[in-house]
Design an enzyme around this catalytic site. Sequence first.
Site, mmCIF file in Angstrom:
data_model
loop_
_atom_site.group_PDB
_atom_site.id
_atom_site.type_symbol
_atom_site.label_atom_id
_atom_site.label_comp_id
_atom_site.label_asym_id
_atom_site.label_seq_id
_atom_site.Cartn_x
_atom_site.Cartn_y
_atom_site.Cartn_z
ATOM 1 N N ASP A 190 0.828 -1.195 0.000
ATOM 2 C CA ASP A 190 0.000 0.000 0.000
ATOM 3 C C ASP A 190 0.871 1.256 0.000
ATOM 4 O OD1 ASP A 190 -2.726 1.183 0.384
ATOM 5 O OD2 ASP A 190 -1.778 1.973 2.195
ATOM 6 N N GLU A 214 1.507 -0.053 -4.946
ATOM 7 C CA GLU A 214 0.524 0.953 -5.341
ATOM 8 C C GLU A 214 1.240 2.280 -5.594
ATOM 9 O OE1 GLU A 214 -3.572 2.962 -3.587
ATOM 10 O OE2 GLU A 214 -1.888 2.541 -2.241
#
Length: 511
Positions: A190, A214
């Site tokens: 993330d 990400e």
Amino acid sequence: MTDRFALPTGSGIDPTACDPSKQQYCGGTWASITANLDYIQEMGFTAIWISPVNQNIPGPTAYGYPYHGYWIADITQLNSQFGTEADLIALSDELHRRDMYLMFDIVVNNVASTSLPIDYSQYMFQNATDYHPYCVVDYSNVTSAQQCWLGDTKVYLPDVNTENAAVVSQYNSWIAEFVVKFKVDGLRIDAAKHVRPSFWGPFCQAAGVFCIGEVFGDPVPYTATYQGLGTLDSVLNFPQYSALTEAFAIPGPQNMSGLVDLFNQARNPQTGFSDVTVLGNFMENQDLPRWANISVDPQSEFNALTFSFMSDGIPIIYQGQEQRFHGAADPMNREPLWSSAYANTTTMQYIQALNKIRSVLVATSDWASQPAQIISNTASTVFLAKGFVLSVMTNIGSPPANISAHMTATGFSTGEVMIEMISCQQVIIGSQGSINIDYQKGGRAAILIPEHYLRGTPLCAATQAASYQGSTVEAATRANGAMANSLRQSTTLLSAGTALFVGALLCISLA
């Protein structure tokens, strides 16, 4: 998203009680994922990516509870809302028994707190010097984006100091043990762009598994700096997501040339990605509006899905897309999957068909490693060649249209017999290697493979048999007709004004 995938059997939880807008825990667990893996595997997926498993702050907050898993407290502990260590290991074991893979979503960039001053004793890193000083992110400045705090004054996200050598060492030791303990096959990272790229190389080397990060909202040249030697193995293909949306969504700009430009940018040897074959291709995720929220036409979705699955990369489906869920952005795109009754929808059948095609191609050829090329395009069509497979997508939508997609010099020989894989119809290559696909029954995608490559495979078996024996193609198509008829019905329904709509555990088709 573990909390929204399935309810435990016999839990007594009211299945109608989960309202995404309330941002509460709804009851999904690791054990309930394990109990419902057939749903994923029967669609043809070979891996799952689950939301973060680590301990979160307790809540409630101004934004509800951390059911999603991204508000980290002590990363060395598990989130007891989802079960026990034994439950998580059992999920891993069952996936591996099925020859499937397990990817964990992890949050490394930051922890979470609802107040100042921060009580650092609740985290793995317990000293203030293990964090960057508080500052508001200036997204136009790379250093600020990497070192200032995400979140806001309602939920602070203290930024871990990943320039600190002691922090780096402790993180690398922790991830090495964590991956082994839970038998993890991959990591989705993330907010990867909020950490310097060079941090990720040693971290992922310590993990010893595939890492995909990400990197949200940036153009190809910057996004590509997070893939390659010394950093991540791969990134989620946000640039392609944006281009697919603008090319295929109805209503929308239908900018097919923009998709072609992006495709070529991604493959630029100086500024593009180092390996497009492992990029994460997606059309939905837990932060963005559902495809069915921005596009009313099922065939637009099927065409974009075809591009995602038949181009370079790893196709990813966010739970609920197969049910054509239509929630807007977070939190409304985090619907409980059980509200669908796990129905066998037309979209699910289409995804299953794409996975079946890919699995056969991967098992019987080097198709996955062959570079994809866009060999022709117009304002409404794109011809995508990858190895010996030709896929033709259009953005005209479901209604019948008196137009066609035409191309000469496809690279195939005049008279060569092809099979269109969704309808299982035979197609003959015309003079000068030409092909013509009409849209009189609506804008359906086409996947064309030379018949001789399919012999001995289970794909369109009746059409293959008819071809060998001289039977009519029409008879073979009827024998293969259940899928094709279902897809035609969806077009008819849409033309009559009908639209349809999954949720939180992420499914990945790994080649």
